[in-house]
Design a protein around this motif. Structure first.
Motif, PDB file in Angstrom:
ATOM      1  N   GLN A 153      -4.774  51.752  17.169  1.00  0.00           N
ATOM      2  CA  GLN A 153      -5.118  52.076  15.204  1.00  0.00           C
ATOM      3  C   GLN A 153      -7.141  52.037  15.750  1.00  0.00           C
ATOM      4  O   GLN A 153      -7.142  50.771  16.479  1.00  0.00           O
ATOM      5  N   ASP A 154      -7.644  52.922  15.151  1.00  0.00           N
ATOM      6  CA  ASP A 154      -9.489  53.013  15.206  1.00  0.00           C
ATOM      7  C   ASP A 154      -9.889  52.332  13.846  1.00  0.00           C
ATOM      8  O   ASP A 154     -10.357  53.583  13.337  1.00  0.00           O
ATOM      9  N   ARG A 155      -9.667  51.893  13.454  1.00  0.00           N
ATOM     10  CA  ARG A 155     -10.863  51.373  12.449  1.00  0.00           C
ATOM     11  C   ARG A 155     -12.203  49.897  12.507  1.00  0.00           C
ATOM     12  O   ARG A 155     -11.677  50.002  13.331  1.00  0.00           O
ATOM     13  N   ALA A 156     -12.896  50.419  11.383  1.00  0.00           N
ATOM     14  CA  ALA A 156     -14.084  49.821  11.495  1.00  0.00           C
ATOM     15  C   ALA A 156     -14.245  48.141  11.589  1.00  0.00           C
ATOM     16  O   ALA A 156     -14.364  47.321  12.378  1.00  0.00           O
ATOM     17  N   ILE A 157     -13.025  48.448  10.917  1.00  0.00           N
ATOM     18  CA  ILE A 157     -13.163  46.724  10.190  1.00  0.00           C
ATOM     19  C   ILE A 157     -11.302  46.469  10.194  1.00  0.00           C
ATOM     20  O   ILE A 157     -10.510  47.410   9.969  1.00  0.00           O
ATOM     21  N   PRO A 158     -11.082  45.650  11.187  1.00  0.00           N
ATOM     22  CA  PRO A 158      -9.033  45.672  10.962  1.00  0.00           C
ATOM     23  C   PRO A 158      -8.285  45.469  10.034  1.00  0.00           C
ATOM     24  O   PRO A 158      -8.695  43.718   9.515  1.00  0.00           O
ATOM     25  N   VAL A 159      -7.909  46.045   8.924  1.00  0.00           N
ATOM     26  CA  VAL A 159      -7.639  45.341   7.513  1.00  0.00           C
ATOM     27  C   VAL A 159      -5.954  46.349   7.755  1.00  0.00           C
ATOM     28  O   VAL A 159      -6.253  46.715   7.824  1.00  0.00           O
TER      29      VAL A 159
END
Length: 529
Positions: free
Chosen positions: A494-500
């Motif tokens: 999973q590629d998110r700028a912020i892991p949420v």
């Protein structure tokens, strides 16, 4: 502005109905393929002013006092869904001799049912209605609740949530990876409704500042998230996506089944462009085979001969269990994985079926009334019990979603925890060149941005494409194109700028606005006393 708002507040009778309907219809222009998001700043302030005037003529019980609010929200929703979903009727014209009579039910009946949720939103908002920014917060929270209900009630149909109006391009999709679709529904209504304060005597400056702050944060976060480098490429997969563009009217015709199958084989066997790697995965669309594999074992042999060593074919098929000699066949809308020996090594069945499309609800009762499902098959589809990730060539993990399963945020979030890529197979040929296929593709984009996972999408017709983990379209095929896409997908999870957790954060956003409007209402009543 106060004079204009006052005239809307005082509208009555058919003029009020028409204004609510047109405001809702205008809001639908914010959805794909039009993407004119600015209409939200017109439609929702008009709804606020209409709700300002949605009062009973004389003292009455609670239900009678709330009836004008429900009517206002319902007519707004009816306009929104008629303008946004009229294309659903196209599916009934594929077999017009059998289903044309039901066209009004699809074009007007479905929007009428869905509009009930917007009517409930208006009622919930009016329960906490006040002055200034408090009523804007109440409307935003109410729409958050109503859109959640629409996603879960009666199997759910979260098509074109209002929050999507604020996400027409990847730059504006990144926030959904933080607050989820629920949070975007709340925040979008809040910001879009803020111009209503221009006609208010209080909170103008505060409202404008808050709306500007949220809009800047929305755009700024999108720019920041898109500036992040692409995944390092720990896992890479070369894929060929096939769009055969088979006419829906002939898809199940026995006389053309061999031709359809040959089209799929020929497209899959096309040489790759110079410099492109050989595809490790070939992806066929939903119900791509016009026959049951149990009836055509030679087809498996042909698919095995198509594949070179190390290649895998994933195909949407109708899968049969049981049958002769027991006579108790069950049919599943499935995705199967076939290896280079022509052996089915894995299968995932569609879990969330389309009512009236893939099965007939309350079959004993409705069947007696002569109703039947739209998809022509011997029996109803059965729902799969669970979904799991398939192991793709090179070890990457892909989770298949069939057709409109991709529109359910919670369903996708629940099943992609250990996935590297989302697989979406569909058949939008039912709807032709209408807004439907574009809206369906947009929802796949938003699932990518929300989950932080790339999407590989194969449509019989509609829009096939490769979408990266930020919702950007890497490549896509036009409607009616008979062609393939060759691409390489790189992912490191999973590629998110912020892991949420977007779903959980969306609940927090909704909870905050509920407390906001309740607290503001209590404060206003205290001051008035």
């Amino acid at each position: 502005m106060e004079g204009f708002a006052g005239r809307i507040v005082l509208l009555w009778g058919w003029r009020r109905v028409l204004t609510a309907f047109l405001a809702g219809a205008l809001a639908a222009l914010g959805q794909a393929p039009y993407d004119f998001f600015a209409v939200g700043f017109v439609s929702f302030p008009v709804l606020v002013w209409l709700l300002d005037g949605a009062t009973a003529c004389s003292p009455a019980g609670l239900l009678k006092r709330l009836r004008p609010a429900f009517a206002t929200g319902w007519w707004f929703g009816f306009g929104y869904f008629v303008a946004g979903l009229w294309w659903v009727g196209g599916a009934l014209l594929v077999e017009a001799d059998a289903f044309a009579w039901a066209l009004p039910l699809a074009v007007l009946g479905l929007p009428a049912l869905l509009a009930v949720f917007f009517g409930l939103a208006a009622v919930l908002a009016r329960l906490f209605w006040g002055e200034g920014v408090g009523r804007i917060a109440a409307l935003a929270a109410a729409f958050g609740v109503a859109e959640w209900l629409r996603a879960v009630a009666f199997t759910g149909f979260p098509w074109n949530p209002v929050g999507y109006i604020a996400m027409p391009v990847p730059l504006l999709m990144q926030s959904v990876g933080v607050v989820g679709t629920m949070g975007m529904n709340v925040l979008a209504v809040f910001v879009f409704s803020m111009p209503a304060l221009l006609a208010a005597r209080s909170h103008r400056a505060a409202g404008a500042a808050l709306a500007a702050l949220l809009a800047v944060a929305h755009v700024g976060y999108g720019a920041w998230a898109l500036s992040w480098p692409a995944p390092a490429g720990e896992n890479k997969l070369s894929v060929r996506i096939v769009q055969p563009s088979i006419d829906q009217s002939e898809k199940w015709e026995g006389s053309v089944r061999d031709r359809i199958f040959k089209t799929l084989l020929d497209l899959s066997a096309l040489p790759v462009a110079e410099g492109q790697p050989k595809p490790e995965l070939i992806l066929w669309p939903e119900t791509s085979l016009p026959f049951l594999l149990t009836e055509r074992p030679d087809a498996l042999v042909a698919m095995g001969e198509l594949l070179q060593p190390g290649q895998m074919l994933m195909a949407g098929i109708v899968r049969e269990e049981g049958g002769a000699p027991s006579g108790s066949a069950r049919y599943y809308n499935s995705v199967v994985a076939i290896n280079d020996a022509g052996v089915i090594v894995d299968a995932v069945d569609k879990v969330h079926l389309v009512p009236f499309g893939e099965y007939l609800p309350f079959q004993d009762i409705l069947g007696e009334l002569g109703l039947q499902k739209v998809v022509t098959l011997p029996l109803d589809f059965a729902a799969g019990s669970a979904r799991h990730a398939m192991t793709l060539p090179g070890g990457m993990r892909g989770v298949p979603f069939v057709c409109y399963e991709i529109i359910f945020p919670t369903l996708v979030a629940a099943d992609t925890g250990a996935a590297d890529v989302i697989i979406n197979v569909t058949n939008d040929a039912w709807f032709g060149d209408t807004p439907g296929p574009y809206q369906h593709f947009r929802q796949a984009q938003i699932r990518a941005a929300e989950s932080g996972l790339p999407v590989l999408r194969s449509a019989n017709n509609g829009i096939s494409g490769v979408i990266d983990a930020r919702g950007r379209v890497v490549d896509a095929l036009a409607i009616d194109a008979r062609a393939v896409i060759d691409a390489t997908v790189a992912t490191s999870g999973q590629d998110r700028a912020i892991p949420v957790n977007p779903s959980l954060n969306g609940v927090f956003v909704l909870g905050f606005f509920v407390l906001f409007c309740v607290g503001f209402g209590v404060r206003s009543r205290f001051r008035s006393n």
